[in-house]
Design an enzyme around this catalytic site. Structure first.
Site, PDB file in Angstrom:
ATOM      1  N   LYS A 148      13.354   5.409 -11.534  1.00 21.78           N
ATOM      2  CA  LYS A 148      12.258   5.607 -12.489  1.00 21.78           C
ATOM      3  C   LYS A 148      11.629   4.280 -12.927  1.00 21.78           C
ATOM      4  CE  LYS A 148      13.735   6.998 -16.450  1.00 21.78           C
ATOM      5  NZ  LYS A 148      13.586   5.857 -17.382  1.00 21.78           N
ATOM      6  N   THR A 149      12.455   3.288 -13.240  1.00 22.69           N
ATOM      7  CA  THR A 149      11.922   2.011 -13.716  1.00 22.69           C
ATOM      8  C   THR A 149      11.070   1.345 -12.644  1.00 22.69           C
ATOM      9  OG1 THR A 149      13.858   1.729 -15.137  1.00 22.69           O
ATOM     10  CG2 THR A 149      12.514  -0.216 -14.723  1.00 22.69           C
TER      11      THR A 149
ATOM     12  N   ASP B  90       7.593   6.112 -21.065  1.00 21.49           N
ATOM     13  CA  ASP B  90       8.896   6.379 -20.463  1.00 21.49           C
ATOM     14  C   ASP B  90       9.732   7.232 -21.416  1.00 21.49           C
ATOM     15  OD1 ASP B  90      11.006   6.287 -18.712  1.00 21.49           O
ATOM     16  OD2 ASP B  90      11.633   4.261 -19.247  1.00 21.49           O
ATOM     17  N   GLU B  91      10.720   7.927 -20.878  1.00 21.46           N
ATOM     18  CA  GLU B  91      11.641   8.744 -21.675  1.00 21.46           C
ATOM     19  C   GLU B  91      10.885   9.721 -22.575  1.00 21.46           C
ATOM     20  OE1 GLU B  91      14.527   8.561 -20.739  1.00 21.46           O
ATOM     21  OE2 GLU B  91      15.169   6.524 -20.289  1.00 21.46           O
TER      22      GLU B  91
ATOM     23  N   GLN C  22      17.993  15.005 -19.774  1.00 16.09           N
ATOM     24  CA  GLN C  22      18.535  13.847 -20.481  1.00 16.09           C
ATOM     25  C   GLN C  22      17.968  13.720 -21.895  1.00 16.09           C
ATOM     26  OE1 GLN C  22      19.278  10.222 -17.937  1.00 16.09           O
ATOM     27  NE2 GLN C  22      17.945  11.319 -16.512  1.00 16.09           N
TER      28      GLN C  22
ATOM     29  N   ARG D 267      25.895   8.028 -15.579  1.00 19.51           N
ATOM     30  CA  ARG D 267      25.876   6.563 -15.686  1.00 19.51           C
ATOM     31  C   ARG D 267      26.799   5.942 -14.635  1.00 19.51           C
ATOM     32  NH1 ARG D 267      21.504   6.560 -17.265  1.00 19.51           N
ATOM     33  NH2 ARG D 267      21.703   8.772 -16.872  1.00 19.51           N
TER      34      ARG D 267
END
Length: 711
Positions: free
Chosen positions: A35-36, A220-221, A251, A598
């Site tokens: 994503k980043t 983002d998020e 998430q 993670r």
């Protein structure tokens, strides 16, 4: 890197997300899906094709994430003049720029939680309410949620009219709290969002100017946005609709602080012309970790369908370890970490996650006994230390003379003989003449009523503040050093003989020096606003040579080769306060999913049969989430290393004829219906739906009576 180079190493889905230039875009980015990379490449692509860096706004949720994004975009050669920020930092910046339009002072202080609670305490007292019954901790979350939902104190009070007595009292406290903030020219964290959203709603000129400035907005998020953040995004882009949001409903873990998963789930309803791109290839985890996590999250209903997959190695099974108690669990984790370290695994590759901070103590004890270095991700704690808050209070008062919270903190710090009675008299003088407290302190003609001795001490403090005020335009490091010297704080810390507080203050000076070295150089107010927005994970140091410990909430956005998640028990994960709320259970399941994803190579989950609660050992049942992961990619084990077959201790046969759907009777809960039976592990576990809610029980100890299959 030229424009074509930005696209070379992307998958088809990533390339589609990067090159979409006009109109709304929803990027559903699964855990570990790059994503980043997509966000940074997209920002660079836009700046090189359809707009300029100045016109791109990229928003994320933590300083750490914003810093990483800025570094990556800088490496792509286009970050200069691009706005890359957290929501709160954006709010602080724009509210200072448009302070007059927002009806606030440009020198506003940002109150942290302790400042906020001090202001709430004053408001509670002013309302004539009992300090024992009405604590700041009790009313703070209610007021915070109201602000996030864009309910002003007046609106909240109007809605509370005729409602519950408690709600009416909180409404009065909210009104009083807002008066305290206004008098002290202060904003709390929620105000940074709600006041910006309100400014964008009310002021056509400001809204139009910012819409022209930010022609492309990336968030983002997005699954973690609250209502105020949703409104900011919508109002900034309502004319051009060039809004790209990236996120994953699976998430979304911050409903407790106002996040609304509905924002991302309803994006296509809000923007019917939106393009949707799914990033489903995971680059982080092994196949088995991803498979177990995917089975778990598939039990949720409020989500967007996607199928995570990976080309990574199959990897080891997810290890689920049943321990006798929390101490055995902690010892097991420490022993495994020691084994991994002895095999050459760097400690910085390892992380331990838990549901609540209180669980860290036993783990810390075990790691210390094993002589294993660790760090705890509580970034705000540095700025919460007394010596740090003391010196920062001087600086806050320099830039905002109305900041009464800071003044009350430092007027006798270090001790200079100004007692509580003198302070109370000063407060009375200020209130009587409707003055900021500092103005009363600085006006020597008003001090005669204090008595000669008390007045002389206040005068000396006033002289100190005038001397420091003359430094306000100097570099931040110089202001700090002069404040430490002339206030007496430096001498007091040296005389105390404790090196830690002095080391902490020296570290603060170093941070100020780093800030001064940046271009363009900011002033002390810029620095104070920046450090007031530090989050829990901002100072976690990668590669520090230590195991990292943190809550599952803090783990969002991070990754480690090896992850331990402790305390997978009903009552902890999912947490006891949410066990009877289906929506909250889904959030707890998402929280577990976030923790699991993670892990890159090895994931170890543990639970304890007994755990101390308020000094009493309570029996626990394993989390329902363990069962939901299935068994295909999970291995059950005991702390001594025995695997699944060895830790079943005889597999009891007495419940073989029990089936899902049968009726049972419990001596406390009454009649219920069996939802599932799980004979794996050392006991037979079952979930039963009673009138009081769902309960997970160990059948060997539950004293259940089987009634049969009657409807």
């Amino acid at each position: 890197m030229n424009t074509l180079d930005l696209l070379i190493d992307l998958t088809d889905a990533q390339r589609q997300a990067v090159t979409h230039t006009d109109g709304p875009l929803l990027v559903l980015a699964g855990a570990g899906s790059g994503k980043t990379r997509v966000i940074t490449r997209r920002a660079a692509y836009l700046a090189r094709t359809v707009t300029r860096p100045w016109n791109v706004l990229a928003i994320t949720f933590t300083n750490k994430a914003a810093g990483e994004m800025r570094e990556r975009i800088t490496a792509l050669g286009v970050a200069e003049h691009m706005t890359i920020s957290t929501f709160h930092a954006l709010g602080a910046r724009l509210l200072r720029q448009y302070a007059a339009e927002a009806g606030i002072s440009a020198r506003f202080s940002i109150f942290d939680q302790s400042d906020r609670r001090a202001a709430l305490k004053e408001a509670i007292t002013a309302c004539g309410l009992s300090a024992e019954n009405w604590t700041p901790a009790r009313v703070e979350p209610v007021i915070s949620l109201a602000k996030n939902q864009m309910k002003s104190a007046e609106q909240f009070a109007e809605e509370a009219t005729g409602g519950l007595w408690d709600t009416r009292q909180i409404a009065q406290i909210y009104l009083g709290y807002e008066r305290v903030l206004a008098r002290q020219e202060a904003l709390d964290f929620d105000d940074l969002l709600s006041k910006l959203a309100e400014l964008l709603r009310q002021n056509d000129a400001v809204r139009g100017e910012l819409q022209r400035r930010f022609t492309h907005v990336l968030i983002d998020e997005y699954q973690d946005t609250n209502h105020a953040q949703y409104l900011i995004a919508r109002r900034l882009t309502e004319t051009h609709q060039n809004l790209c949001v990236t996120g994953d409903p699976d998430q979304s873990i911050y409903a407790w602080r106002g996040a609304d998963i509905g924002n991302i789930l309803a994006f296509e309803e809000d923007y019917p012309s939106a393009a949707v791109v799914r990033l489903e290839q995971n680059y982080r985890s092994t196949q088995r970790i991803l498979a177990a996590a995917s089975r778990l999250i598939s039990a949720n209903y409020r989500r967007k369908q996607k199928s995570l997959w990976t080309e990574n190695a199959r990897g080891q099974k997810v290890l689920v370890v049943e321990c006798e108690d929390a101490e055995e669990e902690a010892e097991y984790v420490a022993e495994r970490i020691r084994e991994l370290a002895d095999q050459g695994r760097p400690l910085s590759d390892l992380a331990i996650f838990y549901r609540i901070n209180a669980m860290s103590r036993v783990l810390e004890d075990a790691l210390r006994r094993a002589r294993l270095a660790y760090q705890i991700a509580r970034g705000t704690e540095f700025y919460d230390r007394k010596e740090i808050k003391d010196v920062l209070a001087y600086l806050r008062l320099l830039v905002n003379p109305s900041d009464e919270v800071s003044l009350l903190r430092i007027i006798n710090t270090p001790p200079r003989g100004i007692g509580k009675a003198t302070v109370e008299r000063l407060l009375q003088l200020a209130r009587r003449d409707s003055l900021p407290l500092l103005e009363a302190v600085l006006d020597e003609s008003r001090l005669a009523g204090l008595g000669k001795s008390a007045a002389s001490k206040v005068v000396r403090f006033a002289e100190l503040m005038r001397r420091l005020k003359s430094l306000a335009e100097r570099p931040v490091r110089e202001i700090l050093e002069q404040t430490l010297l002339h206030s007496g704080l430096q001498a007091a810390l040296e005389q105390a003989g404790d090196s830690d507080p002095l080391d902490n203050v020296n570290e603060l000076v170093s941070a100020a020096a780093e800030f001064d070295a940046r271009e363009p150089r900011g002033g002390v107010l810029d620095w104070l606003h920046e450090i007031s927005l530090v989050s829990d994970v901002d100072d976690v140091e990668a590669g520090r040579g230590a195991v990292t410990m943190m809550t599952l909430h803090a783990a969002k956005g991070l990754e480690y080769p090896v992850v331990f998640i402790v305390g997978l028990e009903d009552g902890l994960l999912p947490h006891a306060r949410y066990r009877d709320d289906p929506a909250q259970i889904e959030e707890e399941r998402r929280l577990c999913f976030v923790g699991m994803t993670r892990a890159k190579e090895l994931l170890v989950l543990s639970h304890a049969r007994f755990r101390m609660v308020r000094g009493m050992a309570t029996r626990n049942t394993p989390s329902r989430f363990i069962r939901e992961m299935g068994r295909e990619d999970v291995e059950l084990a005991s702390p001594d290393g025995d695997s699944e077959s060895a830790c079943r201790v005889g597999d009891p046969q007495e419940f073989d004829r029990w089936r899902d759907g049968q009726l049972v009777r419990h001596p406390k809960y009454g009649v219920g219906r069996l939802l599932w039976i799980d004979p794996a592990g050392r006991q037979t576990r079952a979930a039963v739906k009673f009138a009081v809610g769902e309960r997970t029980l160990i059948l060997e100890y539950a004293n259940l009576q089987l009634l049969g299959e009657e409807e």
